[in-house]
Write a protein that holds these residues in place. Structure first.
Motif, PDB file in Angstrom:
ATOM      1  N   PRO A  22       0.823  -1.212   0.000  1.00 32.56           N
ATOM      2  CA  PRO A  22       0.000   0.000   0.000  1.00 32.56           C
ATOM      3  C   PRO A  22       0.857   1.263   0.000  1.00 32.56           C
ATOM      4  O   PRO A  22       2.055   1.200   0.285  1.00 32.56           O
ATOM      5  CB  PRO A  22      -0.793  -0.126   1.299  1.00 32.56           C
ATOM      6  CG  PRO A  22       0.128  -0.891   2.193  1.00 32.56           C
ATOM      7  CD  PRO A  22       0.834  -1.877   1.309  1.00 32.56           C
ATOM      8  N   ILE A  23       0.249   2.411  -0.308  1.00 36.90           N
ATOM      9  CA  ILE A  23       0.969   3.675  -0.328  1.00 36.90           C
ATOM     10  C   ILE A  23       1.398   4.039   1.091  1.00 36.90           C
ATOM     11  O   ILE A  23       0.596   4.015   2.020  1.00 36.90           O
ATOM     12  CB  ILE A  23       0.090   4.794  -0.931  1.00 36.90           C
ATOM     13  CG1 ILE A  23      -0.185   4.488  -2.411  1.00 36.90           C
ATOM     14  CG2 ILE A  23       0.746   6.154  -0.762  1.00 36.90           C
ATOM     15  CD1 ILE A  23      -1.121   5.468  -3.087  1.00 36.90           C
ATOM     16  N   VAL A  24       2.677   4.346   1.243  1.00 41.30           N
ATOM     17  CA  VAL A  24       3.228   4.689   2.554  1.00 41.30           C
ATOM     18  C   VAL A  24       3.801   6.097   2.493  1.00 41.30           C
ATOM     19  O   VAL A  24       4.640   6.397   1.647  1.00 41.30           O
ATOM     20  CB  VAL A  24       4.342   3.706   2.985  1.00 41.30           C
ATOM     21  CG1 VAL A  24       4.894   4.089   4.348  1.00 41.30           C
ATOM     22  CG2 VAL A  24       3.820   2.285   2.999  1.00 41.30           C
ATOM     23  N   LYS A  25       3.313   6.978   3.376  1.00 43.46           N
ATOM     24  CA  LYS A  25       3.814   8.342   3.439  1.00 43.46           C
ATOM     25  C   LYS A  25       4.566   8.566   4.739  1.00 43.46           C
ATOM     26  O   LYS A  25       4.359   7.855   5.730  1.00 43.46           O
ATOM     27  CB  LYS A  25       2.656   9.343   3.318  1.00 43.46           C
ATOM     28  CG  LYS A  25       1.987   9.345   1.949  1.00 43.46           C
ATOM     29  CD  LYS A  25       0.889  10.385   1.882  1.00 43.46           C
ATOM     30  CE  LYS A  25       0.257  10.462   0.497  1.00 43.46           C
ATOM     31  NZ  LYS A  25       1.186  11.008  -0.491  1.00 43.46           N
ATOM     32  N   PHE A  26       5.437   9.560   4.731  1.00 41.23           N
ATOM     33  CA  PHE A  26       6.226   9.865   5.926  1.00 41.23           C
ATOM     34  C   PHE A  26       5.343  10.381   7.053  1.00 41.23           C
ATOM     35  O   PHE A  26       4.545  11.300   6.887  1.00 41.23           O
ATOM     36  CB  PHE A  26       7.288  10.925   5.603  1.00 41.23           C
ATOM     37  CG  PHE A  26       7.922  11.521   6.829  1.00 41.23           C
ATOM     38  CD1 PHE A  26       8.714  10.738   7.663  1.00 41.23           C
ATOM     39  CD2 PHE A  26       7.710  12.856   7.160  1.00 41.23           C
ATOM     40  CE1 PHE A  26       9.294  11.278   8.801  1.00 41.23           C
ATOM     41  CE2 PHE A  26       8.292  13.407   8.293  1.00 41.23           C
ATOM     42  CZ  PHE A  26       9.087  12.624   9.113  1.00 41.23           C
ATOM     43  N   SER A  27       5.486   9.752   8.221  1.00 43.38           N
ATOM     44  CA  SER A  27       4.796  10.186   9.435  1.00 43.38           C
ATOM     45  C   SER A  27       5.440   9.429  10.591  1.00 43.38           C
ATOM     46  O   SER A  27       6.140   8.432  10.374  1.00 43.38           O
ATOM     47  CB  SER A  27       3.293   9.868   9.369  1.00 43.38           C
ATOM     48  OG  SER A  27       3.062   8.495   9.550  1.00 43.38           O
ATOM     49  N   PRO A  28       5.232   9.888  11.833  1.00 41.13           N
ATOM     50  CA  PRO A  28       5.800   9.159  12.980  1.00 41.13           C
ATOM     51  C   PRO A  28       5.356   7.694  13.039  1.00 41.13           C
ATOM     52  O   PRO A  28       6.062   6.848  13.577  1.00 41.13           O
ATOM     53  CB  PRO A  28       5.260   9.945  14.181  1.00 41.13           C
ATOM     54  CG  PRO A  28       5.028  11.323  13.659  1.00 41.13           C
ATOM     55  CD  PRO A  28       4.564  11.137  12.242  1.00 41.13           C
ATOM     56  N   LYS A  29       4.196   7.400  12.451  1.00 41.20           N
ATOM     57  CA  LYS A  29       3.673   6.032  12.478  1.00 41.20           C
ATOM     58  C   LYS A  29       4.370   5.111  11.476  1.00 41.20           C
ATOM     59  O   LYS A  29       4.255   3.893  11.570  1.00 41.20           O
ATOM     60  CB  LYS A  29       2.170   6.035  12.199  1.00 41.20           C
ATOM     61  CG  LYS A  29       1.341   6.755  13.272  1.00 41.20           C
ATOM     62  CD  LYS A  29      -0.132   6.721  12.924  1.00 41.20           C
ATOM     63  CE  LYS A  29      -0.966   7.431  13.978  1.00 41.20           C
ATOM     64  NZ  LYS A  29      -2.413   7.427  13.638  1.00 41.20           N
ATOM     65  N   THR A  30       5.053   5.703  10.491  1.00 44.06           N
ATOM     66  CA  THR A  30       5.691   4.888   9.448  1.00 44.06           C
ATOM     67  C   THR A  30       7.208   4.841   9.608  1.00 44.06           C
ATOM     68  O   THR A  30       7.929   4.651   8.631  1.00 44.06           O
ATOM     69  CB  THR A  30       5.331   5.420   8.048  1.00 44.06           C
ATOM     70  OG1 THR A  30       5.806   6.788   7.930  1.00 44.06           O
ATOM     71  CG2 THR A  30       3.841   5.380   7.817  1.00 44.06           C
TER      72      THR A  30
END
Length: 241
Positions: A106-114
């Motif tokens: 799936p599409i993964v964007k930068f964030s503290p969760k990733t």
């Protein structure tokens, strides 16, 4: 004529005038030239092949740290300019890699969760967001502690420690896949020649010890990767159709 540096390394008096300026230009620009061929290889093949985008991460992060290290420890301006050029070159190469890689699902964007998907994000914007956050964080710490010698030295060691790992992602990827397809031979040769020349330059100009140590580590890794190009490149050619 020679002088003694704070690390006990003898500094060789370099030529002045036009020759010195030409040397500075070579030092500032030459390290980025090897990536031109890697850029062409990816564009022509429309695939990143076995090239590791972690190389881009290492160079961008290391050179951001080096820029802030320069603020606290004014080494040669040519090396500062080199860092700026290298960051720009790696941002362009990274964008090219993403454009010629399979779409991540799936599409993964930068964030503290990733954080677990570090440097494996789906879009170029996420990389820029992370780098902006990194720049601001290091800049803030530098603003607070730039007059603390220990902090400045640690910043320098962090920069060269990351840069010293430059070839490791490529070396490990080559080892895991047992192939070097898509890796630019001129790029790796430029690593070796560039690292050899810059190590001599660091010693001759009595640059910070961190730089000299980094140069020697990189040379060892370069030699191993050159060996992989010979061994794995030969095995790839002899594979049955």
């Amino acid at each position: 004529v020679s002088t003694q540096s704070t690390w006990g390394i003898t500094k060789i008096q370099m030529p002045s005038g036009i020759l010195q300026r030409l040397l500075d230009i070579v030092i500032a620009v030459a390290p980025t030239l090897g990536y031109v061929d890697q850029y062409k290889v990816i564009k022509n093949a429309r695939s990143i092949g076995n090239f590791s985008t972690d190389v881009c991460a290492i160079l961008i992060l290391a050179n951001i740290l080096r820029i802030f290290f320069w603020i606290g420890n004014r080494f040669d301006t040519a090396l500062l300019v080199q860092s700026i050029f290298m960051i720009l070159a790696q941002l362009l190469l990274l964008r090219t890699c993403l454009q010629n890689s399979p779409k991540r699902q799936p599409i993964v964007k930068f964030s503290p969760k990733t954080i677990g998907a570090f440097w494996r994000w789906s879009d170029y914007g996420s990389y820029l967001e992370f780098l902006l956050c990194f720049w601001v964080a290091v800049g803030f710490l530098s603003l607070l502690f730039v007059r603390v010698p220990l902090f400045v030295e640690l910043l320098g060691f962090a920069s060269v420690s990351i840069e010293a790992c430059l070839g490791l992602p490529q070396l490990l990827r080559n080892y895991r896949t047992k192939q070097t397809e898509g890796v630019s031979v001129p790029l790796i040769l430029s690593w070796f020649i560039g690292d050899a020349l810059k190590t001599v330059y660091y010693i001759a100009m009595a640059q910070p010890f961190q730089f000299i140590l980094c140069g020697f580590v990189q040379l060892i890794v370069d030699i191993i990767i050159l060996g992989q190009l010979k061994v794995y490149g030969k095995s790839t050619k002899t594979k049955p159709e």
